[in-house]
Structure formats: structure tokens, C-alpha cells
Design a protein around this motif. Structure first.
Motif, short mmCIF file in Angstrom:
data_model
loop_
_atom_site.label_atom_id
_atom_site.label_comp_id
_atom_site.label_asym_id
_atom_site.label_seq_id
_atom_site.Cartn_x
_atom_site.Cartn_y
_atom_site.Cartn_z
N TYR A 9 0.82 -1.21 0.00
CA TYR A 9 0.00 0.00 0.00
C TYR A 9 0.86 1.26 0.00
O TYR A 9 0.54 2.25 -0.68
CB TYR A 9 -0.95 0.00 1.20
N LYS A 10 1.96 1.26 0.75
CA LYS A 10 2.83 2.43 0.78
C LYS A 10 3.45 2.68 -0.60
O LYS A 10 3.52 3.83 -1.05
CB LYS A 10 3.94 2.22 1.82
N ALA A 11 3.91 1.61 -1.24
CA ALA A 11 4.50 1.76 -2.56
C ALA A 11 3.45 2.21 -3.57
O ALA A 11 3.72 3.04 -4.45
CB ALA A 11 5.15 0.45 -3.00
N ALA A 12 2.24 1.65 -3.46
CA ALA A 12 1.17 2.06 -4.38
C ALA A 12 0.85 3.54 -4.20
O ALA A 12 0.64 4.27 -5.18
CB ALA A 12 -0.08 1.21 -4.14
N GLU A 13 0.83 4.00 -2.97
CA GLU A 13 0.56 5.42 -2.73
C GLU A 13 1.66 6.29 -3.33
O GLU A 13 1.39 7.33 -3.94
CB GLU A 13 0.44 5.67 -1.23
N ALA A 14 2.91 5.85 -3.18
CA ALA A 14 4.03 6.62 -3.74
C ALA A 14 3.95 6.70 -5.25
O ALA A 14 4.39 7.68 -5.86
CB ALA A 14 5.36 5.99 -3.32
N GLN A 15 3.36 5.69 -5.89
CA GLN A 15 3.26 5.67 -7.34
C GLN A 15 1.92 6.19 -7.85
O GLN A 15 1.69 6.19 -9.07
CB GLN A 15 3.48 4.24 -7.85
N GLY A 16 1.06 6.60 -6.95
CA GLY A 16 -0.24 7.11 -7.37
C GLY A 16 -1.18 6.04 -7.86
O GLY A 16 -2.15 6.33 -8.60
#
Length: 456
Positions: free
Chosen positions: A193-200
Motif C-alpha cells: 500500500y505504501k509503494a502504491a501510494e508513492a506511485q499514485g
């Protein structure tokens, strides 16, 4: 000539990420495999302004990366370069690597700027553009199921579920929506989820699926169908990379275990009208005439697109009755035994869930096949017939190809597929898959010896 992504997008990213110095260029080939190269910060301005050269043969590789010479894309033109051009809005950090890492998606063009025919993203774009003819715009979301495996066992070819990251053992049972699985693999899921948020990436609902180590994360629908497919490509890369950081392998194979459910790619589609409203919206759960025509088109063309939705040998192990994978051309309302499901919900949310493609399918081609069928059904005003009530597995219905060779044969002969995807694309894709199938079935497996070594 297709407009290039603006340099100001690149400059804004570089200003916001001063340490970024390793940029992965991602091209997705016809088999859905991500290929590319890594660029340094100093190379990025030229890449965004002029594109980067890539060999044309990258569009004729099979799933193992082997050249398929029969496509005519290898030696006939000297393996000439095409130009990989960045896709606007796809430049994002890759936080699982380091604060120096980033990535961007590219599309392939010829030297005159025209789209390369065998780039699957360009195939989807051509299908999306067909909806301009009928003043409608596809809205799409892609759900991906995947398995987590123990790293060592998977590398050895005997995958088993991974040990829980909190020390609670390995998952072993059918436990759909099991909350303990979410706890057991919480560190991995939080990092996803953190990586997905960073990538939009709009990663939303997470569930533990119907098998040990199987997960599904829903990506929110997008009014830009190309972006929805781009996000699926990015999400698969992200999940695989984050799993490795936690000592696991994330696999999008269609059917890794014989005794457990397969992994699907469920494609959700509606159409937006000129006023920005859902053109499928209707109080009747069975939909308005437009949606029924769309379903009619999907039913009528289902067999012809199976090669796109089930592109690998392993894909066909997934299609088993009463397995939550469809086996025939059926549709119904709030019914998971059919191929084309109209989910429950308010009138304004009315849409079609296409449940046939495996998680191993190329998201660009899978969505292109779905949208082509919808466009065909609407323009031809096709009737889908009666909706299935109850158990769709027990009802007589029209089956679609359930083996690899037959699916490729039907796709190659399809006038419908050629009219939407182009003759050369269909020929190239089928040639790659037929060469791959020939190599796959030429190799004896352990099961050959288990069945035949002493018994025949």
C-alpha cells in the motif's frame, strides 16, 4: 505524429526527487512480460524529448524471451530499432529499491512517429479510439489475484505457501476472506500500500482469496482505459518487487496448484456518455438496452478472444467447473458462476465484470479484447439472451476453447479480431504463441515420468 510527453513533467519530477538517478524504462511485450533498460538521470531529458531506441525484435519474443523468427520481426529488417517514447503520467518513484530509483512506461513507435503495430498498448489505444465513433468512453478497472510462495521452494519448482511474517506458520486451508491471513502477512501488505501510494496507484480493497497464500487487491476504476491497463502493469511489478523484499515470490500464474483455485484478472467496464454519466445506469439490475448489447457482443466474440485472455499453457488448467472460473459463454446478475457478471449495486454503478482472463494475461490485450467485444455488440445491437439464474455450471451453454492450440486457431481465423486488432498483430501474436506451444509440449515433464515411465 503522436505528441510527446511534456518535458515539464520530467523536470517537475527531477526537482521533487533530487536523489533520483536510476530510471527503469518499462516496455510490456505481447506476452505481458515487462522488458526494458535502466537510464541515468543525465539521460532522461533526451529520452523524454527524442525517445530511446529499442530493437524491433523485442515485440516478437515468446514468454521465455526467445526470438520467434517466424514473425518476420527479427532478421528480415535487420532487427531495426524502433523508438520507445515515455507515456505521460507514468514517471513515478520505485520506493522498494531506494530513494534513487524511479520508473516509467514507454510505448513503441516507428521512426515517422506512427504507433508500432505490435506494441500491445498501441493495440488497446486503437480499440479505445473506436468508441469515439459512438460518442462513448470506456471506464475500466482491473482486479488481479496472485499467490505468495515461499522463495526457496518456488525457485526449486515445488512452490509452497510462505511462512507467516509474524511467525504463525504457513497457510494451509481454503479460508476465503480470512482475516488472520491479513494479519500474518501484514508487513508485506502495508509495504504494498505504501509503494502504491508513492506511485499514485489507486489500490483499494484487499482480501485474502480462496486458497492458502492467495490475495487480491482491487484497483479503483479509471475513466481512461489506457491508464487502467498501465496501472495493472505497474501494480504487477510493484507486488513482485515488494514480495521479494519480504523473502517471498508473488506469482500471477493462472493455476499454480491443481487442488486450489486459480488466479483471475477480472475486468470491470462501463461506458461514459457525453455528459460524463454512466451510460449503463439503469434501475433494472439486468441493465438497459445498451448494456445488454455490450453483453451480447462479449458473448458472441468470446471464443475468438480466448487466446488473449488465456495466453499460456498453464492458463487452461484454471477452467474447471465449480472452481469460480467460467467455462462457457454465460451472463447473469450477481452471479459468480458465469463469465459475464453484472455486480449488485445502485443504478448509477451498473457495469459488467468480465471474469474470463487469467492473471497471467497481458492487461493491455485482455482489456482490448473486452472492449472490442463491447463495441461490436453495441454497433451490431446484439442480444445476449436470457440471464443465467442459479448455478451456471449446470446449465447447457456454448463453451469456449478450453485448450491452447484450439484458442490460437480460433483467434487466427477470426475476422472480428483482425478488424479490431489488425491482421499483422493477430498473425504475430498467434505465431509467437504457436512457436511457444511447440517448445512447451516438446519438453517431457516430471508428470510424464509419473504417468508413463513404467506403465506403458
Amino acid at each position: 505524429m503522436t505528441a510527446l510527453p511534456p518535458l515539464d513533467e520530467l523536470n517537475a519530477f527531477l526537482a521533487a526527487h533530487e536523489k533520483a538517478d536510476a530510471f527503469t524504462l518499462i516496455f510490456t511485450d505481447l506476452c505481458g512480460v515487462q522488458r526494458g533498460k535502466m537510464l541515468r538521470r543525465s539521460e532522461m531529458e533526451a529520452a523524454y524529448r527524442d525517445g530511446r531506441f529499442m530493437p524491433g525484435s523485442i515485440m516478437s519474443l515468446d514468454v521465455t524471451g526467445t526470438d520467434v523468427e517466424e514473425t518476420g520481426l527479427v532478421w528480415e529488417d535487420g532487427d531495426a530499432d524502433r523508438i520507445a517514447r515515455p507515456v505521460a503520467g507514468s514517471l513515478v518513484p520505485a520506493p522498494w529499491e531506494s530513494d534513487e530509483a524511479a520508473q516509467f512506461i514507454v510505448r513503441m513507435t516507428e521512426h515517422d512517429g506512427s504507433p508500432s503495430i505490435c506494441d500491445p498498448r498501441n493495440v488497446l489505444e486503437r480499440v479505445v479510439q473506436r468508441f469515439d465513433e459512438i460518442s462513448l468512453k470506456p471506464v475500466a478497472a482491473i482486479e488481479l489475484e496472485f499467490y505468495l510462495f515461499d522463495l526457496e521452494s518456488a525457485v526449486a519448482g515445488r512452490p509452497v505457501p510462505p511462512k507467516a511474517l509474524n511467525g504463525a506458520g504457513r497457510p494451509q486451508h481454503f479460508q476465503a476472506y480470512y482475516l488472520s491471513d491479513l494479519d500474518d502477512f501484514g508487513p508485506f501488505l502495508r509495504d504494498v500500500y505504501k509503494a502504491a501510494e508513492a506511485q499514485g496507484l489507486p489500490a483499494r480493497t484487499l482480501i485474502s482469496e480462496y486458497a492458502p497464500g492467495q490475495m487480491e487487491i482491487v484497483l479503483q476504476h479509471q475513466p481512461d482505459a489506457l491508464k487502467a491497463a498501465d496501472q495493472a502493469i505497474m501494480f504487477k511489478r510493484l507486488v513482485k518487487a515488494v514480495a521479494l523484499k519480504h523473502g517471498m515470490i508473488a506469482a500471477f500464474m493462472a493455476k499454480p496448484y491443481s487442488d486450489f483455485s486459480g488466479s483471475g484478472m477480472h475486468v470491470h467496464v462501463s461506458l461514459e456518455n457525453g455528459e460524463g454519466a454512466n451510460a449503463f445506469a439503469d434501475a433494472d439490475p439486468k441493465g438497459n438496452p445498451l448494456m445488454r448489447h455490450a453483453i451480447g457482443g462479449l458473448k458472441a466474440t468470446m471464443a475468438e478472444c480466448m487466446g488473449l485472455w488465456a495466453p499460456n499453457a498453464n492458463s487452461y488448467r484454471r477452467f474447471r467447473a465449480k472452481s469460480y472460473a467460467p467455462v462457457s459463454a454465460t451472463w447473469g446478475v450477481n452471479n459468480r458462476t458465469v463469465s459475464l457478471r453484472v455486480p449488485a449495486g445502485a443504478a448509477e454503478t451498473r457495469h459488467i465484470e468480465h471474469r474470463i482472463a487469467g492473471a497471467d494475461a497481458n492487461p493491455y490485450l485482455a482489456l482490448a479484447g473486452v472492449l472490442a467485444g463491447i463495441h461490436h455488440g453495441i454497433t451490431k445491437e446484439l442480444d445476449p439472451g436470457a440471464a443465467v439464474e442459479g448455478n451456471g455450471y449446470d446449465l447447457p451453454s456454448e463453451p469456449f476453447p478450453l485448450n491452447w492450440f484450439r484458442a490460437n486457431e480460433v483467434l487466427r481465423k477470426s475476422a472480428f479480431a483482425r478488424s479490431y486488432f489488425g491482421d499483422f498483430l493477430v498473425e504475430t501474436f498467434c505465431t509467437i504463441k504457436e512457436a511457444e506451444a511447440d517448445r512447451f509440449f516438446a519438453e517431457p515433464t516430471p508428470l510424464d515420468f509419473d504417468f508413463y515411465l513404467r506403465s506403458v
